[in-house]
Motif scaffolding. Structure first.
Motif, PDB file in Angstrom:
ATOM      1  N   VAL A 210       1.072  -1.248  -0.100  1.00 62.47           N
ATOM      2  CA  VAL A 210       0.041  -0.047   0.042  1.00 62.47           C
ATOM      3  C   VAL A 210       1.036   1.130  -0.071  1.00 62.47           C
ATOM      4  O   VAL A 210       1.818   1.310   0.751  1.00 62.47           O
ATOM      5  N   ALA A 211       0.472   2.250  -0.914  1.00 61.81           N
ATOM      6  CA  ALA A 211       1.319   3.292  -0.935  1.00 61.81           C
ATOM      7  C   ALA A 211       0.287   4.431  -0.202  1.00 61.81           C
ATOM      8  O   ALA A 211      -0.722   4.883  -1.008  1.00 61.81           O
TER       9      ALA A 211
ATOM     10  N   ALA B   8       2.135  -0.786   4.603  1.00 58.75           N
ATOM     11  CA  ALA B   8       1.946   0.473   4.071  1.00 58.75           C
ATOM     12  C   ALA B   8       3.074   1.505   4.215  1.00 58.75           C
ATOM     13  O   ALA B   8       3.638   1.399   5.274  1.00 58.75           O
ATOM     14  N   VAL B   9       3.169   1.997   2.998  1.00 56.20           N
ATOM     15  CA  VAL B   9       4.452   3.105   2.884  1.00 56.20           C
ATOM     16  C   VAL B   9       4.071   4.178   2.801  1.00 56.20           C
ATOM     17  O   VAL B   9       3.343   4.523   1.728  1.00 56.20           O
ATOM     18  N   LEU B  10       4.632   5.309   3.585  1.00 58.85           N
ATOM     19  CA  LEU B  10       4.146   6.684   3.349  1.00 58.85           C
ATOM     20  C   LEU B  10       5.074   7.292   2.202  1.00 58.85           C
ATOM     21  O   LEU B  10       6.389   6.886   1.959  1.00 58.85           O
ATOM     22  N   CYS B  11       4.651   8.018   1.186  1.00 56.05           N
ATOM     23  CA  CYS B  11       5.178   8.340   0.122  1.00 56.05           C
ATOM     24  C   CYS B  11       4.795   9.774  -0.137  1.00 56.05           C
ATOM     25  O   CYS B  11       3.874  10.433  -0.164  1.00 56.05           O
ATOM     26  N   ARG B  12       5.944  10.590  -0.380  1.00 63.57           N
ATOM     27  CA  ARG B  12       5.978  12.007  -0.300  1.00 63.57           C
ATOM     28  C   ARG B  12       6.577  12.505  -1.881  1.00 63.57           C
ATOM     29  O   ARG B  12       7.372  13.429  -1.902  1.00 63.57           O
TER      30      ARG B  12
ATOM     31  N   GLU C 207      11.873   6.363  -2.161  1.00 64.40           N
ATOM     32  CA  GLU C 207      12.643   5.214  -2.218  1.00 64.40           C
ATOM     33  C   GLU C 207      12.434   4.200  -1.246  1.00 64.40           C
ATOM     34  O   GLU C 207      12.629   3.180  -1.689  1.00 64.40           O
ATOM     35  N   GLU C 208      11.542   4.515  -0.288  1.00 65.57           N
ATOM     36  CA  GLU C 208      11.092   3.200   0.581  1.00 65.57           C
ATOM     37  C   GLU C 208      10.202   2.433  -0.138  1.00 65.57           C
ATOM     38  O   GLU C 208      10.306   1.257  -0.243  1.00 65.57           O
ATOM     39  N   LEU C 209       9.183   3.019  -1.015  1.00 67.29           N
ATOM     40  CA  LEU C 209       8.338   2.256  -1.783  1.00 67.29           C
ATOM     41  C   LEU C 209       9.079   1.521  -2.865  1.00 67.29           C
ATOM     42  O   LEU C 209       8.754   0.187  -2.958  1.00 67.29           O
ATOM     43  N   ALA C 210       9.981   2.165  -3.481  1.00 64.32           N
ATOM     44  CA  ALA C 210      10.762   1.458  -4.595  1.00 64.32           C
ATOM     45  C   ALA C 210      11.379   0.324  -4.127  1.00 64.32           C
ATOM     46  O   ALA C 210      11.605  -0.924  -4.559  1.00 64.32           O
TER      47      ALA C 210
END
Length: 556
Positions: A376-377, A403-407, A417-420
C-alpha cells in the motif's frame, strides 16, 4: 510551493533521443515530434521480440473520491524512485482524454514533482493518436450509412446497426440522436448516438493489438450491425478494415516522453476503466518490458475496475505476468469513505480513517485473489497527521501487507525510495503466482456473476431475459470464451456512486450487453453508467485560457 503547471514549465527536459538512449533505443528508431516527444518505430520493436521481459508492476488504487488519490502521480514517483535506487525502470501510462481535461478532472499527467512532461502537449493533442482513432471510428460509421444508401447489398437492417459515432469530448446532447434527416439525398433516417472516443472499440483494439496485422484483423472483426435474420455484419464485410488500418498506422507506435527527472515514460492509448478496459496499450507495455528491468504501469480508477480488467483482460490476452501491485490510498480519501464531508477533511479524524479503511481492505483482498503480492502506498498530503497515518499502517499490517508513506508530490523520487525498495523486495521474493479470476470456458453469465460476487461482493447480478438470451446467442456464435468488461460507476463497489466504503448485500443490475468482437471482450453495462459523459455545471474549460505570454492557464 509552485503549482503543478509551474513545476512542469520549470523542468529541465532532455532531448528525447537522450531519453531513448537510456533504454538502448537508437535515434534512428525514433520518429520525433519536436525535441521532447517521439514515437518508437515498429521495425525497431520487432527486433526486441526475443529479449527476456523485465518485471511488471501494477499501480492501482482505492475507489476514487473528490478528495483525490494520486494514482498517476504515484506511478511516476515509483518509476523515478526505482531509477533513483539504481534500477533500470520505465513507466507506462494512458494518454489523457480531452473530455475530462475540459470537464471535471482537468489534466492527467501526474502532479507536483512526480509528473510526465511536456505536460500541456500530453494533455491536449499530443501526437494525434486520439484524433486518428476518432477518424478511423467515424470512417466506419460513414461507410455503414453510405452502404445502406447505395442499395444495401449486405442487407443490413438499419434498426439493428450497433456501431455508434464518437468524439473525444463530453457532450450529453449527442448520447441519442436521429441521423440522416433532411430528405432522400441524405439517406435513411435512423436512431443513432455518440460515445466518447475513449469508449470506442477501436481504442480498445489499438490498446490490445500486437502489430499492424493483428490490428487489421481485429478491426475487420468489428460487428457493426445485423441483418433481418440477425446474422452479423462486420467491418470486413464493408471492406473498411484496410482504410481504418491506414489511419491508425502511426497511432499504433508507442509514444516516448520523460518524467521531471528525465526518466523514460511510454504514454500510449487511453481507454476509460469505467466504460472500457482502462489500460495503456499492450505494445507499449511489451516494448517497455523488453527494454527495462522494471516497468511500472497503472490501471484506471479503483482496483475493482482497473486492476480487475488489467488482470482479466490485458494480462490474459497479452500473456503478461505481473510481479507486484501497489494500491494507492490517501488519508483524505479514506476519511471520505469513512463518512467525512469534503469540507471537513482538514480536521484530524482517526475514527473515520479506520472506518474508511474497509474500502482499502476490500481492494487488498481482491488483488490478492489474482496471486499478486501487494504493498500500500499512502500518498501524503500536508494535512495528514501521525495518528491517521499510523492507523492506516496498522490496518494494512492486519491484512498481511505493508503500507509505505510516500512524499513524491513534494520530494520527487526522494519521497518514494522506501516504496521502491519494498517493491523490489516483493519482486525478488518471487511471491507472484498470477492467475485470472475466471477461466475462458466459464459460461458468460457466470463470469459476470463471478466478478460481481468476488470483486464487488454483491449477492448477485440481475439481468432480464433479453440480456441472458443475448449472451446465450453469442455463446452459440462462438464468443463464449471472451472475457467480461464491466461498465460500472467508479465511485463504489456497487452501482450506486454514493455508496462508499465496502458495501455488501447489493445487487448489480445489468442494463445492456455489447459484443466487442474486435477487441475480444463483452461489455456489460451496469446501472446508470454512461458511455458519453456530460460536462459538470462549471466545467474546467471555463477556466482554461492563454495568458499574456501565450502560455496555457487552468489546464492543471
Amino acid at each position: 510551493m509552485a503549482s503543478d503547471i509551474e513545476i512542469a514549465r520549470a523542468a529541465s527536459m532532455q532531448p528525447i533521443n537522450e531519453v531513448g538512449e537510456k533504454l538502448g533505443i537508437p535515434p534512428s528508431a525514433l520518429e520525433n515530434y519536436g525535441k521532447t516527444k517521439a514515437k518508437v518505430r515498429a521495425d525497431f520493436i520487432e527486433t526486441l521480440k526475443d529479449r527476456p521481459d523485465g518485471k511488471l508492476i501494477l499501480v492501482t488504487a482505492i475507489n476514487p473520491t473528490p478528495a483525490g488519490e494520486g494514482k498517476t502521480t504515484t506511478t511516476v514517483g515509483l518509476g523515478d524512485g526505482l531509477n533513483r535506487i539504481g534500477k533500470k525502470a520505465a513507466i507506462c501510462l494512458r494518454e489523457p482524454s480531452l473530455g475530462p481535461c475540459f470537464g471535471m478532472k482537468g489534466g492527467a499527467a501526474g502532479g507536483g514533482h512526480a509528473q510526465v512532461v511536456p505536460m500541456e502537449d500530453i494533455n491536449l493533442h499530443f501526437t494525434g493518436d486520439f484524433h486518428a482513432i476518432t477518424s478511423a471510428h467515424n470512417l466506419l460509421s460513414a461507410l455503414i450509412d453510405n452502404h445502406i444508401y447505395w442499395g444495401n447489398e449486405l442487407e443490413i437492417d438499419p434498426r439493428r446497426v450497433v456501431w455508434r459515432r464518437v468524439m473525444d469530448m463530453n457532450d450529453r446532447a449527442l448520447r441519442q440522436i436521429v441521423c440522416s434527416l433532411g430528405g432522400v439525398a441524405n439517406g435513411f433516417p435512423r436512431e443513432a448516438g455518440f460515445d466518447i472516443t475513449v469508449a470506442s472499440e477501436i481504442m480498445a483494439i489499438l490498446c490490445l493489438a500486437t502489430d499492424l496485422d493483428d490490428l487489421q484483423r481485429r478491426l475487420g472483426d468489428i460487428i457493426i450491425g445485423y441483418r433481418r435474420d440477425k446474422t452479423a455484419v462486420t467491418a470486413r464485410d464493408l471492406n473498411a478494415d484496410g482504410a481504418m488500418t491506414v489511419l491508425l498506422k502511426e497511432a499504433m507506435q508507442p509514444n516516448l516522453v520523460q518524467t521531471l527527472e528525465n526518466n523514460p515514460a511510454f504514454i500510449h492509448g487511453g481507454p476509460f476503466a469505467n466504460i472500457a478496459h482502462g489500460c495503456n496499450s499492450v505494445i507499449a507495455t511489451q516494448t517497455a518490458l523488453k527494454l527495462a528491468d522494471y516497468v511500472v504501469t497503472e490501471a484506471g480508477f479503483g482496483a475493482d475496475l482497473g486492476a480487475e480488467k488489467f488482470f482479466d483482460i490485458k494480462c490474459r490476452k497479452a500473456g503478461l505476468e505481473p510481479s507486484a501491485a501497489v494500491i494507492v490510498a490517501t488519508i483524505r480519501a479514506l476519511k471520505m469513505n469513512g463518512g467525512v464531508k469534503k469540507d471537513e477533511l482538514g480536521a484530524e479524524n482517526v475514527a473515520a480513517v479506520k472506518q474508511g479503511c474497509a474500502n482499502l481492505g476490500r481492494h487488498i483482498d481482491n488483488v490478492k485473489q489474482f496471486g499478486v503480492p501487494v504493498v500500500v502506498a499512502i500518498n501524503h498530503f500536508s494535512g495528514d497527521t501521525e495518528a491517521e497515518i499510523a492507523a492506516v499502517k496498522a490496518y494494512a499490517t492486519e491484512h498481511g501487507v505493508e503500507a509505505v508513506l510516500c512524499r513524491h508530490w513534494a520530494d520527487g523520487s526522494a519521497g518514494t525510495e522506501e516504496l521502491a525498495r519494498k517493491v523490489v523486495q516483493l519482486v525478488e521474493n518471487g511471491g507472484a503466482q498470477f492467475g485470472p479470476l475466471y477461466s475462458d470456458d466459464m459460461p458468460l453469465f457466470e463470469k459476470i456473476q463471478t466478478i460481481c460476487r468476488r470483486i464487488y461482493r454483491a449477492d448477485d447480478a440481475a439481468a432480464d431475459k433479453a440480456v441472458r438470451d443475448q449472451l446465450k446467442k453469442w455463446t452459440e456464435d462462438g464468443f463464449g470464451n471472451l472475457p467480461i468488461c464491466m461498465a460500472k460507476t467508479q465511485y463504489s463497489f456497487s452501482t450506486d456512486p454514493n455508496l462508499r466504503g465496502a458495501p455488501t448485500g447489493h445487487i448489480v443490475p445489468i442494463r445492456e450487453v455489447r459484443l466487442s468482437a474486435g477487441a475480444g471482450f463483452i461489455v456489460v453495462i451496469c446501472g446508470e453508467i454512461m458511455t458519453m459523459p456530460g460536462l459538470p455545471r462549471v466545467p474546467s474549460a471555463n477556466h482554461i485560457r492563454l495568458d499574456e505570454a501565450g502560455l496555457i492557464e487552468g489546464l492543471f
